[in-house]
Write a protein that holds these residues in place. Structure first.
Motif, short mmCIF file in Angstrom:
data_model
loop_
_atom_site.label_atom_id
_atom_site.label_comp_id
_atom_site.label_asym_id
_atom_site.label_seq_id
_atom_site.Cartn_x
_atom_site.Cartn_y
_atom_site.Cartn_z
N ASP A 33 4.42 -3.16 12.73
CA ASP A 33 6.00 -2.80 12.07
C ASP A 33 5.07 -3.08 10.41
O ASP A 33 5.86 -2.13 9.74
N ALA A 36 2.29 -1.42 9.30
CA ALA A 36 3.31 0.58 9.08
C ALA A 36 3.90 0.23 7.37
O ALA A 36 4.43 1.70 6.63
N THR A 37 5.06 -0.44 7.41
CA THR A 37 5.49 -0.36 6.48
C THR A 37 4.78 -0.13 4.84
O THR A 37 4.93 0.13 3.92
N ARG A 39 1.46 0.36 4.19
CA ARG A 39 0.96 2.39 4.61
C ARG A 39 1.96 3.07 3.77
O ARG A 39 1.91 3.39 2.97
N THR A 40 3.44 2.59 4.70
CA THR A 40 4.37 3.43 3.78
C THR A 40 4.76 3.57 2.47
O THR A 40 4.68 3.96 1.47
N LEU A 41 5.05 2.66 2.52
CA LEU A 41 5.23 1.49 0.30
C LEU A 41 3.92 2.28 0.06
O LEU A 41 4.10 2.71 -1.30
N ASP A 43 1.51 5.19 0.80
CA ASP A 43 1.64 6.57 0.73
C ASP A 43 3.03 7.00 -0.17
O ASP A 43 2.45 7.82 -1.14
N GLU A 44 4.07 6.63 0.00
CA GLU A 44 5.07 7.52 -0.89
C GLU A 44 5.32 6.93 -1.92
O GLU A 44 5.62 7.84 -2.82
N GLU A 45 5.41 5.55 -2.24
CA GLU A 45 5.40 5.05 -3.78
C GLU A 45 4.13 4.58 -4.46
O GLU A 45 4.43 4.14 -5.42
N SER A 49 2.11 -4.45 -1.60
CA SER A 49 2.73 -5.44 -0.81
C SER A 49 2.13 -6.59 -0.51
O SER A 49 0.79 -6.60 -1.08
N GLU A 252 15.47 -0.46 -4.16
CA GLU A 252 15.16 0.07 -3.85
C GLU A 252 14.82 1.61 -5.08
O GLU A 252 13.45 2.09 -5.53
#
Ligand SMILES: Cc1cc2nc3c(=O)[nH]c(=O)nc-3n(C[C@H](O)[C@H](O)[C@H](O)COP(=O)(O)OP(=O)(O)OC[C@H]3O[C@@H](n4cnc5c(N)ncnc54)[C@H](O)[C@@H]3O)c2cc1C
Length: 301
Positions: A33, A36-37, A39-41, A43-45, A49, A252
């Motif tokens: 988890d 994945a978080t 990675r998303t942070l 890729d998307e923003e 981290s 956010e």
């Protein structure tokens, strides 16, 4: 007023409710988890981290060694997923045994720091409450004295000692995460007034920058963010001299604004099953907490 009342009675709120409303602050139960978080942070923003295994104030060596293994697994996962340029590890000294035996904790922290160094990953030592401040700073110094340089420290602007701590660390040119501090502390060691904590934050940030330290500016407070923009501009700081840091699930929209203005920003990504202590602290800081709890309780009826 209502918030203060709820803070006082938070221990009485059923754990499933705390769990439900604090979900946004935690990546999940598992290391997958957290990865994945992260990675998303990214890729998307475009956010970096720092991953933290939830857990603190452990009172057995066995538990500390389990926590050490969990943090070690975070390092392996960051490496395996190709995230080491943008993801680091945060550790809590008491989860690695600082409250049991300083030498034992030092061995655990050192092992993690060395492994992180060998993998090319940065490790931040979180700062806990004042019974552990001296020992945590001593741990940091000892690592650096041994030539282990991929580590950073955290200082809290609520503490009266913090400006002096920064001065005492000048020779190390440390990477410091500057935050207000989350633990309840007595008047003799800590400012109790909001504005005093803010003023100390402003002074500390200047002291860090003037002494060439890497500044990890960890706040969601608009007044302090504005002040930090001024300091960054006045000193012409480049991306290798500072970054902003925020907690997962907090402000956010502000996070995205900071990133789109071109600043580096790192999100604190906690995960694991020992979520209660961290979640309670986050809820106490959330101005909308009273309403959230009331709503969650009503919806469960
Ligand atoms: C990356 C990071 C690492 C940290 N590490 C440490 C550490 O090692 N040791 C330590 O003692 N403390 C640590 N902290 C916590 C820190 O000390 C503060 O308790 C916390 O950041 C809140 O302070 P603030 O500066 O954001 O100001 P606040 O005045 O608390 O918050 C400013 C505004 O942010 C919003 N906000 C803040 N918290 C929440 C929340 N939980 N939910 C919803 N909205 C919220 C509110 O709108 C609030 O008005 C860390 C914080 C960050 C961001």
């Amino acid at each position: 007023m209502l918030n203060n009342l709820i803070v006082a009675t938070l221990p009485l709120v059923p754990k499933p409710i705390i769990r439900q409303i604090s979900r946004r602050y935690i990546a999940g139960d598992t290391l997958d988890d957290a990865i994945a978080t992260a990675r998303t942070l990214l890729d998307e923003e475009g956010a970096r981290s720092t991953i933290d295994v939830l857990g603190e104030f452990v009172d057995t060596r066995e538990r500390a060694l389990v926590d050490k293994e969990d943090s070690s697994a975070v390092l392996d996962a960051i490496d395996a997923h190709g995230l080491k340029a943008t993801a680091g590890l945060s550790i809590k000294p008491t989860s690695l045994g600082l409250g049991i035996d300083e030498e034992f904790a030092y061995g655990n922290i050192r092992d993690l720091a060395v492994k992180a160094r060998d993998l090319g990953i940065f490790m931040r030592i979180d700062m806990e409450n004042t019974p552990y401040t001296d020992a945590t700073l001593a741990t940091y110094r000892r690592l650096r004295d041994e030539g282990i340089d991929n580590v950073g420290i955290v200082l809290q602007s609520m503490l009266r000692r913090t400006e002096q701590d920064i001065r005492d660390l000048v020779a190390y040119r440390p990477s410091i995460r500057l935050c207000k501090g989350i633990y309840r502390e007595e008047r003799d060691v800590a400012f109790q007034d909001r504005e005093e904590v803010r003023d100390c934050f402003r002074r500390c940030l200047r002291l860090m920058v003037e002494n060439g330290m890497y500044a990890a500016i960890a706040t969601h407070d608009d007044a302090l963010l504005e002040d930090a923009y001024e300091v960054i501009a006045a000193h012409g700081l480049g991306p290798d001299q500072y970054e902003f840091q925020m907690l997962l699930g907090v402000k956010e929209r502000t996070r995205r604004e900071i990133l789109s203005a071109g600043h580096n920003l790192r999100v604190y990504v906690p995960f694991g099953e020992d979520w209660y202590g961290y979640s309670s602290r986050r809820l106490k800081e959330n101005p909308a907490m009273a309403g959230m709890i009331a709503k969650a309780v009503l919806l469960r009826q």
